[in-house]
Design a protein around this motif. Sequence first.
Motif: not given
Length: 315
Positions: A38, A40, A66, A127-128, A156, A300, A308
């Motif tokens: 994903s 971030n 991720d 992570i989120a 996210g 993003s 996400k």
Amino acid sequence: MKAVAFDRYGPAEELQYRELEKPIAKSNELLVRVRASSVNPVDWKIRQGHLQLLTGFNFPRIVGSDISGVVVEVGPEVTQFQPGDEVYTFLNPINGGACAEYAAVAESDAAIKPKNITHAEAAAVPIAGLTALQSLRDLGQIQAGNKVLINGASGGVGTFAVQVAKAMNAEVTGVCSAKNREFVKSLGADFVLDYAEVDFTQQPDKYDIILDAVGTRTFAECEKVLQPEGVYISTLPSFDNFAPMLTSWFVSGKKAKLIVANANTSDLGVLRELIESGKVEPIVDRTYSLQEVAAAHVYSETCRAVGKIAIGIDS
């Protein structure tokens, strides 16, 4: 293996889909066939060069942190996993390495993937989800009945934070744009504030925990709406928050803290239980292919994603 990497800091156009050497798992590591990753914000901030004092100039750098995938090999010291296990985790963002067909993962950082979601959904979690969980539980010491405000509730980290706080029986106020109001309410938020219409720092309500999931408000701004022993938590380091975060270690009362998520088997297991029980659902706005990582970064960077952005990696 196929991977997406860059040879110098810069815009998304620096990202190249290319052939790179497959990693070799160390004695305490798993070699994972990555099925999804994903995006971030830290990924494109690193690519842009904002963290080059930490990341240095060792190129090429594979982007992404991720991971959700399938174990294909285990090192001789590994005892908890075996080939064929579906796992999820995140790699240290400073090193990256997730947007690739294979990744080496420390055994202590990995956990079995939730069974009721896809790899793309699982890759949206580490992570989120860990940032939300560890912020509220560890830094905020959340208790049932606490009043919690999530700034950036549709993003996210925010989407996980709203759901985790509700799973812990807190009263949740989400702050987001008007177009995402109903969506944030559907996640379980008790109250939703449109940041364009309402400045939550000027309202009479006071909160036990304020999680600034987008790093747009300082402790000084939020202090007046914290309870006497309330905690402000930011996901982004900033000069304005440095002093209050430092003094929080030595004085009682309202505190300012910075969250840096830690990948570990136990906490990923907590998230798996919340997901499999239906209390938490990963929200995926869009899914891009490995060849489309540059486009995923561009999207993003708009900071308009709801939940996400996933990266699907072909088998």
